[in-house]
Design an enzyme around this catalytic site. Sequence first.
Site, PDB file in Angstrom:
ATOM      1  N   GLU A  30       0.645  -1.102   0.287  1.00  0.00           N
ATOM      2  CA  GLU A  30      -0.072   0.261   0.060  1.00  0.00           C
ATOM      3  C   GLU A  30       0.585   1.373   0.385  1.00  0.00           C
ATOM      4  O   GLU A  30       1.835   1.349   0.763  1.00  0.00           O
ATOM      5  CB  GLU A  30      -0.856  -0.101   1.057  1.00  0.00           C
ATOM      6  CG  GLU A  30      -2.224   0.890   1.233  1.00  0.00           C
ATOM      7  CD  GLU A  30      -3.377   0.805   2.689  1.00  0.00           C
ATOM      8  OE1 GLU A  30      -3.448  -0.691   2.882  1.00  0.00           O
ATOM      9  OE2 GLU A  30      -2.493   1.906   3.133  1.00  0.00           O
ATOM     10  N   ASP A  38       0.613   5.484   1.003  1.00  0.00           N
ATOM     11  CA  ASP A  38      -0.696   6.655   1.723  1.00  0.00           C
ATOM     12  C   ASP A  38      -0.539   7.308   1.548  1.00  0.00           C
ATOM     13  O   ASP A  38       0.484   8.007   1.273  1.00  0.00           O
ATOM     14  CB  ASP A  38      -1.242   5.822   2.485  1.00  0.00           C
ATOM     15  CG  ASP A  38      -1.615   4.416   2.979  1.00  0.00           C
ATOM     16  OD1 ASP A  38      -2.368   4.153   1.885  1.00  0.00           O
ATOM     17  OD2 ASP A  38      -1.262   3.354   4.296  1.00  0.00           O
ATOM     18  N   GLU A  73      -3.012  10.192   3.681  1.00  0.00           N
ATOM     19  CA  GLU A  73      -4.115  10.347   4.578  1.00  0.00           C
ATOM     20  C   GLU A  73      -4.204  11.631   5.266  1.00  0.00           C
ATOM     21  O   GLU A  73      -2.953  11.841   5.742  1.00  0.00           O
ATOM     22  CB  GLU A  73      -3.976   9.501   5.895  1.00  0.00           C
ATOM     23  CG  GLU A  73      -4.393   7.835   4.846  1.00  0.00           C
ATOM     24  CD  GLU A  73      -4.066   6.763   5.654  1.00  0.00           C
ATOM     25  OE1 GLU A  73      -4.753   5.868   5.567  1.00  0.00           O
ATOM     26  OE2 GLU A  73      -3.303   6.930   6.441  1.00  0.00           O
TER      27      GLU A  73
END
Length: 276
Positions: free
Chosen positions: A100, A102, A104
């Site tokens: 993953e 990310d 955020e």
Amino acid sequence: MARWSHLASLAIALALLQAASSESWLYDQFTTDGNIRAYEASGQQVAMVSLDQHSGGGFNSKEKYLFGEFSIQMKLVPGNSAGTVSSLYLSSGEGDGHDEIDMEFMGNSSGQPVVLNTNVWANGDGKKEHQFDLWFDPAADYHTYTVIWNPKNIIFKVDENVIRCFKRYADLPYPDAKPMTVHATLWDGSYWATQKGKVPIDWSGAPFVVSYRGYSANACASGSSCPAGSDKWMNRQPDNAEWGTVAWAERNYMRYNYCDDGWRFPQGFPGECSRN
Ligand SMILES: *[C@@H]1O[C@H](CO)[C@@H](O)[C@H](O)[C@H]1NC(C)=O
């Protein structure tokens, strides 16, 4: 005169074609979830994702990619956004051993800095956060957030500024084999996001809204060849000036670095922490 008007109408036709292709990025390239709707503003398609007590929302790419340059403009939740989390991320899917990448955005009380959490997961290990206070009000206007993912490194950018580069080392885990889908979401992250979960969402301010526009992906769809232009990012590493903006962001805005969090790694820091 006649030549000119031909050229002019050709230019207009091309402009229309271009507008049409950018207009429909959301439903062309993504499936959608929950509270989301699209509208046009200044010739661009805007995806408006909202969060209320019943549901958040988001969109998920139909295509899976192995390496690429992904960017989108976002205008974040205004005012008291504490407890909300909006995101742009890539993921190889659920389950053990997933990869993953990310970005955020952890909301905050009015006037308090929104924190951008960047993270990389490789083979299910994702304790690699660098977090930064944003140095502007991310709800006042659109800003561009970019991930460049290639076999050498993962570069995170805020507008024109590289703020992080996660390098690959041959002997350490790196996301380089599992195709990933692109996601954007807005959800209730009350339990962890704002001051480690101490500040819950104030639902009286709902619905919370994040707007996304100008999505672009120059990326290798898994199972087919890479698109024209992939040479621009496939070997890209930060240049000296970009390492300079990384240092600037770390010096002035870094809020958390996993490589400084000894409490979390009693057995010793992850290998990459002592490289460079
Ligand atoms: C919210 O603001 C507080 C106070 O300035 C700060 O400590 C915190 O890191 C900010 N961000 C989050 C996500 O909690």
